[in-house]
Scaffold this motif. Structure first.
Motif, PDB file in Angstrom:
ATOM      1  N   THR A 177       0.447   9.347   2.932  1.00  0.00           N
ATOM      2  CA  THR A 177       1.569   8.652   1.833  1.00  0.00           C
ATOM      3  C   THR A 177       1.974   7.621   1.966  1.00  0.00           C
ATOM      4  OG1 THR A 177       2.385  10.943   1.713  1.00  0.00           O
ATOM      5  CG2 THR A 177       3.426   9.384   0.602  1.00  0.00           C
ATOM      6  N   ILE A 178       2.377   7.148   3.183  1.00  0.00           N
ATOM      7  CA  ILE A 178       3.033   6.262   3.115  1.00  0.00           C
ATOM      8  C   ILE A 178       1.734   4.398   3.318  1.00  0.00           C
ATOM      9  CG2 ILE A 178       3.517   3.959   5.283  1.00  0.00           C
ATOM     10  CD1 ILE A 178       5.225   6.022   5.724  1.00  0.00           C
ATOM     11  N   GLU A 179       0.421   5.317   3.415  1.00  0.00           N
ATOM     12  CA  GLU A 179      -1.079   4.185   3.190  1.00  0.00           C
ATOM     13  C   GLU A 179      -1.090   4.267   1.754  1.00  0.00           C
ATOM     14  OE1 GLU A 179      -4.295   4.351   5.478  1.00  0.00           O
ATOM     15  OE2 GLU A 179      -2.866   4.281   7.269  1.00  0.00           O
ATOM     16  N   LYS A 180      -0.981   5.689   1.330  1.00  0.00           N
ATOM     17  CA  LYS A 180      -1.083   5.292  -0.338  1.00  0.00           C
ATOM     18  C   LYS A 180      -0.821   3.852  -0.580  1.00  0.00           C
ATOM     19  CE  LYS A 180      -3.108   9.908  -1.774  1.00  0.00           C
ATOM     20  NZ  LYS A 180      -3.097  11.306  -1.790  1.00  0.00           N
ATOM     21  N   GLU A 181       0.802   4.222  -0.971  1.00  0.00           N
ATOM     22  CA  GLU A 181       2.088   2.843  -1.588  1.00  0.00           C
ATOM     23  C   GLU A 181       1.950   2.083  -0.757  1.00  0.00           C
ATOM     24  OE1 GLU A 181       5.038   2.164  -3.631  1.00  0.00           O
ATOM     25  OE2 GLU A 181       4.592   3.961  -3.531  1.00  0.00           O
ATOM     26  N   LEU A 182       1.193   1.801   0.669  1.00  0.00           N
ATOM     27  CA  LEU A 182       1.090   0.550   0.844  1.00  0.00           C
ATOM     28  C   LEU A 182      -0.049  -0.201  -0.169  1.00  0.00           C
ATOM     29  CD1 LEU A 182       1.255   0.523   5.368  1.00  0.00           C
ATOM     30  CD2 LEU A 182       2.492  -0.496   3.256  1.00  0.00           C
ATOM     31  N   LEU A 186       0.004  -3.691  -2.285  1.00  0.00           N
ATOM     32  CA  LEU A 186      -0.810  -4.772  -1.895  1.00  0.00           C
ATOM     33  C   LEU A 186      -1.765  -5.211  -3.217  1.00  0.00           C
ATOM     34  CD1 LEU A 186      -1.788  -3.675   1.503  1.00  0.00           C
ATOM     35  CD2 LEU A 186      -1.052  -6.496   0.516  1.00  0.00           C
ATOM     36  N   ARG A 187      -1.511  -3.540  -4.218  1.00  0.00           N
ATOM     37  CA  ARG A 187      -2.516  -4.683  -5.245  1.00  0.00           C
ATOM     38  C   ARG A 187      -1.719  -5.614  -6.352  1.00  0.00           C
ATOM     39  NH1 ARG A 187      -7.008  -2.695  -7.952  1.00  0.00           N
ATOM     40  NH2 ARG A 187      -7.732  -1.251  -5.826  1.00  0.00           N
ATOM     41  N   GLU A 188      -0.486  -4.344  -6.438  1.00  0.00           N
ATOM     42  CA  GLU A 188       0.832  -5.736  -7.500  1.00  0.00           C
ATOM     43  C   GLU A 188       0.939  -6.805  -6.589  1.00  0.00           C
ATOM     44  OE1 GLU A 188       4.121  -2.571  -6.905  1.00  0.00           O
ATOM     45  OE2 GLU A 188       2.668  -1.133  -8.402  1.00  0.00           O
ATOM     46  N   SER A 189       1.145  -6.976  -5.448  1.00  0.00           N
ATOM     47  CA  SER A 189       1.075  -8.062  -4.988  1.00  0.00           C
ATOM     48  C   SER A 189      -0.135  -9.513  -5.196  1.00  0.00           C
ATOM     49  CB  SER A 189       1.313  -7.496  -3.516  1.00  0.00           C
ATOM     50  OG  SER A 189       1.438  -8.848  -2.930  1.00  0.00           O
ATOM     51  N   PHE A 190      -1.301  -8.835  -5.743  1.00  0.00           N
ATOM     52  CA  PHE A 190      -2.673  -9.447  -5.045  1.00  0.00           C
ATOM     53  C   PHE A 190      -3.036  -9.836  -6.528  1.00  0.00           C
ATOM     54  CE2 PHE A 190      -4.341  -7.593  -0.554  1.00  0.00           C
ATOM     55  CZ  PHE A 190      -3.400  -8.867  -0.435  1.00  0.00           C
ATOM     56  N   ASN A 191      -2.951  -9.105  -7.804  1.00  0.00           N
ATOM     57  CA  ASN A 191      -2.933  -8.975  -8.757  1.00  0.00           C
ATOM     58  C   ASN A 191      -2.365 -10.147 -10.146  1.00  0.00           C
ATOM     59  OD1 ASN A 191      -5.123  -8.866 -10.553  1.00  0.00           O
ATOM     60  ND2 ASN A 191      -4.026  -6.388 -11.562  1.00  0.00           N
ATOM     61  N   GLU A 192      -1.657 -10.549  -9.031  1.00  0.00           N
ATOM     62  CA  GLU A 192      -0.804 -11.699 -10.095  1.00  0.00           C
ATOM     63  C   GLU A 192      -2.081 -12.923 -10.625  1.00  0.00           C
ATOM     64  OE1 GLU A 192      -0.108 -14.504  -6.469  1.00  0.00           O
ATOM     65  OE2 GLU A 192       2.004 -13.440  -6.768  1.00  0.00           O
ATOM     66  N   ALA A 193      -1.423 -13.323 -11.478  1.00  0.00           N
ATOM     67  CA  ALA A 193      -1.855 -14.828 -11.929  1.00  0.00           C
ATOM     68  C   ALA A 193      -2.615 -15.931 -11.563  1.00  0.00           C
ATOM     69  CB  ALA A 193      -1.025 -14.951 -13.732  1.00  0.00           C
TER      70      ALA A 193
END
Length: 230
Positions: A177-182, A186-193
């Protein structure tokens, strides 16, 4: 006793000795095999029983997917750290530091922005014969994979309140569960403009570097351009 009888007697002795040796070695081999216990009892070809716990485990057939060839150009990779803090309370409703345990865990993750070169077809290639320009239109790179390196996990020391005992214990399900949240964070952080723009620039250059020698080899008068599909 003549020579014939002597030979017959010797042959009989050798035959009996050979059979005896074979029986002895076979018995030793079987005895050795019987002493070895791997802790598994085979119930049927697809089911085993774990002798230690008595649990039965059934295996289904391996399903093989159809092999597909993909060509994904990794245009840009970005790395980052993401951490979480585990808080274990003696009583769930008691928000008091002396009854809490804390531990911080940090993961290192990597995200890859890719371009699917196997999706290119004739509609992606525009040949301007008059001006000798060949234009390849590609899609913008996208964040494809998020990888968390299990060998670079940093586990901080546990901080325990005065009234606590023992260490924090998590189940395998907790870690999943923790790794899915991580991965999500990470995806939200990397996927920036800013990362998207950097990936765009590198993707155009990478595609140009791949196909420019091909275009030049076919017709050295041509100029290659790489553009994005709007």
């Amino acid at each position: 006793m003549n020579k014939t009888n002597i030979l017959k007697a010797l042959s009989a002795v050798l035959l009996v000795s050979t059979i005896s040796i074979i029986i002895v070695f076979s018995f030793k081999k079987d005895s050795g095999a019987a002493k070895f216990d791997d802790g598994i009892e085979m119930i049927d070809p697809n089911t085993i029983k774990l002798n230690g716990s008595g649990v039965r485990v059934s295996f289904s057939d391996v399903i093989l997917s159809k092999p597909n060839e993909t060509r994904k150009l990794v245009a840009y990779e970005v790395t980052g750290d993401v951490s979480y803090t585990i808080e274990d309370r003696m009583l769930d409703s008691l928000d008091w530091d002396p009854t809490k345990k804390y531990q911080t865990v940090t993961y290192k993750g990597k995200g890859s922005f890719v371009v699917d070169l196997d999706k290119l077809n004739k509609s992606n290639i525009i040949d301007d014969e008059e001006n000798k320009i060949l234009t390849i239109k590609i899609k913008h790179p996208y964040l494809d994979t998020i990888e968390i390196d299990p060998d670079k996990v940093e586990i901080g020391s546990q901080k325990s309140g005065f009234f606590t005992i023992g260490s924090i214990k998590l189940t395998v399900q907790d870690y999943n569960t923790i790794e899915k949240e991580l991965s999500k964070r990470l995806r939200e952080s990397f996927n920036e403009a800013s990362n998207g723009q950097k990936a765009d620039d590198l993707a155009k250059k990478a595609v140009y570097d791949i196909y420019e020698p091909v275009v030049r080899a076919v017709d050295s008068r041509y100029q290659l351009k790489v553009e994005f599909i709007n």
